[in-house]
Enzyme design. Sequence first.
Site, mmCIF file in Angstrom:
data_model
loop_
_atom_site.group_PDB
_atom_site.id
_atom_site.type_symbol
_atom_site.label_atom_id
_atom_site.label_comp_id
_atom_site.label_asym_id
_atom_site.label_seq_id
_atom_site.Cartn_x
_atom_site.Cartn_y
_atom_site.Cartn_z
ATOM 1 N N ASP A 104 7.106 69.826 58.349
ATOM 2 C CA ASP A 104 8.339 69.456 58.039
ATOM 3 C C ASP A 104 9.267 70.634 57.343
ATOM 4 O OD1 ASP A 104 7.005 69.263 55.607
ATOM 5 O OD2 ASP A 104 8.418 68.390 54.611
ATOM 6 N N GLU A 105 10.597 70.537 57.552
ATOM 7 C CA GLU A 105 11.646 71.612 56.983
ATOM 8 C C GLU A 105 10.946 73.030 57.297
ATOM 9 O OE1 GLU A 105 11.664 69.961 52.960
ATOM 10 O OE2 GLU A 105 13.321 68.723 53.398
ATOM 11 N N VAL A 106 10.984 73.514 58.545
ATOM 12 C CA VAL A 106 10.575 74.678 58.721
ATOM 13 C C VAL A 106 11.996 75.290 58.809
ATOM 14 C CG1 VAL A 106 9.154 76.084 60.339
ATOM 15 C CG2 VAL A 106 8.574 73.595 60.195
#
Length: 349
Positions: free
Chosen positions: A160-162
Site C-alpha cells: 500500500d501507499e507506494v
Amino acid sequence: KPDLVQPKCKLYESWPKGKKLVHLDLKGAPPRIDYLHKLIGLFSGLGVDGILVEYEDMFPYEGELKVLQSTQHSPYSREEVLSIQEVAKSQGLEVIPLVQTFGHMEFVLKHKSLWGLREVGHCLGTLNPHREEGVRLVEEMLRQVVELHPGSTSLHIGADEVYLLGEGEESRRWLSTPGRTVQQLFLSHVTRVAKGVREAWPNLNMIMWDDMLRGMDHDTLKGSGLVGLVQLMLWDYNPTLDVKNTVYLLERYSGAGLSELWAASAFKGSTNVHTCVTSTQRHVDNHLQWLQVAAALPEGIHMLGIALTGWQRYDHLSVLCELLPLALPSLASSLQTLTHGQYFSPYTL
C-alpha cells in the site's frame, strides 16, 4: 462522558459469513509477550477468527537481515514468535503475518547500508523496483517470516501507499519508453514478488492492500498478472465511508477476475497522526458503513472477511497514536457492531 457511543435508530444486518481478523501493529509500543498472550485470549472471547500480525522491526531477522531488528525494544525471540502462534492455535485463531514488500519500508530503508535501495533518496518508504538486490532483500524477508510461521496458510504482502513511485532516476528512464506507465511499474514488482511466493510456497494464500489498484481500468486489472494469485484487501477507515463507491470498487475488482476479496476497517490509529484517546464512536460508525457495503453487494461478490486494523503509528518514523490498551473498548464495540448490526451503549440501556 463525551465519547459515549450513541444509539442508532437503524438496525443493520450483521456481517455476512467470513472471517474477522484483528490487526496487530507491532511497530510502536509492542506489547510484552505475556500481555500479548492475554490479548489473544481476549480476541477469542470477542469472536475473532484470526490475527494479522505486522512485526516490522520486532521480528527476529537473522543473518544479513539482523540489521532490521529494533534497537529501541528487544525484538521478539524466535521462541516468542512461535508461542504467539501456539496460544492463537489453542484459542482457535489463525495467524497471518504481514510483511511490507514495496511501500512503507521505512524500517528497512532507514539503514545507511540500504539507502541505495530507495526509489528516491529523501523517501524512506518506497523500494526501488529496478534493483535486483532489493528484490532479493524482500524475498529473504519473506522467507524468514514464512518459515517461522509453519502453521500459517496465508501471508499479507502489504504493497500500500507506494509513495513517489516513478520519480527515481531509474524509474524515469524506464518510463521514458513510450507506452510504459507507473501502474505497469507497480504491477511488475508486485507480480514478481507474488509469483516468487507462489513458487516457493504453492499452497500459501496471498493478501495485498488494494489502494494502488484503485485507479486502474478493467483491462489493466484483468491483465495485471495478479488474477488468481492474490486476494485484495480494500481498506477504508472513514466513519463516513462512501458506500456506493466502495461497492463499485469491489464489483470492479471482481469483474476483472480478482474475485477473492477482503474488507479492512479500523478500531484505532486512523483518526490523526498524534491522537491520544481513541474515539469509539468514530470507529463504530466506520463499521456501520461497512455493514451497509456488505448489504449492498451483489450475490456474486465473494468476501472472505474483514480485518479490523489497529495502527500504532502512521508510519515507522511517526509518533505513537492511541496506545492499544486504550483502544480495546473500541475494538469490542466494533466487533459487537459487526456481530449484531448495531451497538448498544450500556449507558443507554
